[in-house]
Write a protein that holds these residues in place. Sequence first.
Motif, short mmCIF file in Angstrom:
data_model
loop_
_atom_site.label_atom_id
_atom_site.label_comp_id
_atom_site.label_asym_id
_atom_site.label_seq_id
_atom_site.Cartn_x
_atom_site.Cartn_y
_atom_site.Cartn_z
N ASP A 97 0.82 -1.21 0.00
CA ASP A 97 0.00 0.00 0.00
C ASP A 97 0.86 1.26 0.00
OD1 ASP A 97 -2.87 1.17 0.55
OD2 ASP A 97 -1.56 2.13 2.03
N ALA A 98 2.03 1.19 0.62
CA ALA A 98 2.92 2.35 0.68
C ALA A 98 3.37 2.80 -0.71
CB ALA A 98 4.14 2.04 1.54
N MET A 99 3.35 1.87 -1.67
CA MET A 99 3.79 2.20 -3.03
C MET A 99 2.88 3.21 -3.71
SD MET A 99 4.98 -1.66 -4.13
CE MET A 99 5.45 -1.25 -5.81
N LEU A 100 1.67 3.37 -3.17
CA LEU A 100 0.74 4.35 -3.74
C LEU A 100 1.32 5.76 -3.69
CD1 LEU A 100 -2.57 3.04 -2.15
CD2 LEU A 100 -2.18 3.29 -4.60
N SER A 101 2.12 6.05 -2.70
CA SER A 101 2.67 7.39 -2.54
C SER A 101 4.14 7.49 -2.93
CB SER A 101 2.49 7.87 -1.09
OG SER A 101 3.13 6.98 -0.19
N GLU A 102 4.71 6.40 -3.45
CA GLU A 102 6.12 6.41 -3.87
C GLU A 102 6.21 6.69 -5.37
OE1 GLU A 102 7.36 3.02 -0.56
OE2 GLU A 102 7.67 2.62 -2.70
N THR A 103 7.12 7.57 -5.75
CA THR A 103 7.26 7.93 -7.16
C THR A 103 8.71 7.78 -7.60
OG1 THR A 103 7.57 10.27 -6.58
CG2 THR A 103 5.33 9.55 -7.11
N GLY A 104 8.87 7.62 -8.91
CA GLY A 104 10.20 7.57 -9.49
C GLY A 104 10.74 8.97 -9.73
N PRO A 105 11.93 9.07 -10.32
CA PRO A 105 12.56 10.38 -10.56
C PRO A 105 11.71 11.33 -11.39
CG PRO A 105 14.13 8.60 -10.89
CD PRO A 105 12.79 7.96 -10.73
N ASP A 106 10.88 10.77 -12.29
CA ASP A 106 10.06 11.64 -13.15
C ASP A 106 8.69 11.92 -12.55
OD1 ASP A 106 8.80 9.21 -13.42
OD2 ASP A 106 8.89 9.14 -15.62
N GLY A 107 8.46 11.44 -11.32
CA GLY A 107 7.19 11.69 -10.67
C GLY A 107 6.12 10.64 -10.92
N THR A 108 6.45 9.63 -11.72
CA THR A 108 5.49 8.57 -12.00
C THR A 108 5.44 7.60 -10.82
OG1 THR A 108 5.99 8.70 -14.36
CG2 THR A 108 4.89 6.71 -13.60
N PRO A 109 4.25 7.17 -10.39
CA PRO A 109 4.17 6.17 -9.31
C PRO A 109 5.02 4.95 -9.63
CG PRO A 109 1.99 7.08 -9.76
CD PRO A 109 2.91 7.63 -10.82
N VAL A 110 5.69 4.40 -8.62
CA VAL A 110 6.69 3.36 -8.86
C VAL A 110 6.12 2.08 -9.45
CG1 VAL A 110 8.34 4.19 -7.14
CG2 VAL A 110 6.55 2.57 -6.46
N ALA A 111 4.84 1.80 -9.24
CA ALA A 111 4.26 0.57 -9.79
C ALA A 111 3.82 0.72 -11.24
CB ALA A 111 3.06 0.13 -8.94
#
Length: 202
Positions: A97-111
């Motif tokens: 669930d924490a991945m919902l608020s995690e983003t990559g360098p370009d701001g895209t969600p990590v999933a």
Amino acid sequence: MKALFVSCTLKKSPEGSNTELLAQVVAEALEERGVSVGHVRLADHDVPPGVVTDLGEGDEWPQVHARLLDAQILVVVTPTWLGRPSSVAQRMLERMDAMLSETGPDGTPVAYNRVAGVVVTGNEDGAHHVISEISGALVDIGYTVPGQAWTYWNQGPGPGPEYPDTEHGHEWSHRTGRLMAHNLYEVATALSEHPVPPFPES
């Protein structure tokens, strides 16, 4: 391309898992396509309940999380218990669930730009319900779940033998597993070539 199979059996290694046996059909089909396949059995790790990526000392979820982010394909492997996903599978989804608020360098969600599927077994009914619950959660988190990205086996109504004890239904489950691998690979390839870009917020 990398795939990670996360086994949510209740059993710790080295005890055998019926669901992992069926998942191996999918893994082999992905390997035939040149995919590097990794496996993790969650019951072998100390993963306490929670909805954040790192709970601190003793929490082994962060190493699983890192492997999730290193893979373009995720396969959740779970038995059916009382018609539902295993408690281990539920804990995995809660930690994800924490991945919902995690983003990559370009701001895209990590999933985003990752695909996922589900493998289920059990000598009871409920596989479609398990697939629906897990697939729905993975879509919420940001994964793409292709059409026919699952396979399952069950004995049918009432008690009976387990997956390795009979050849009942294996041909269908294996054929469906190979189709699952095909669809996961093709959609993952398409996303790698044409990734979903960051959302242009106004």
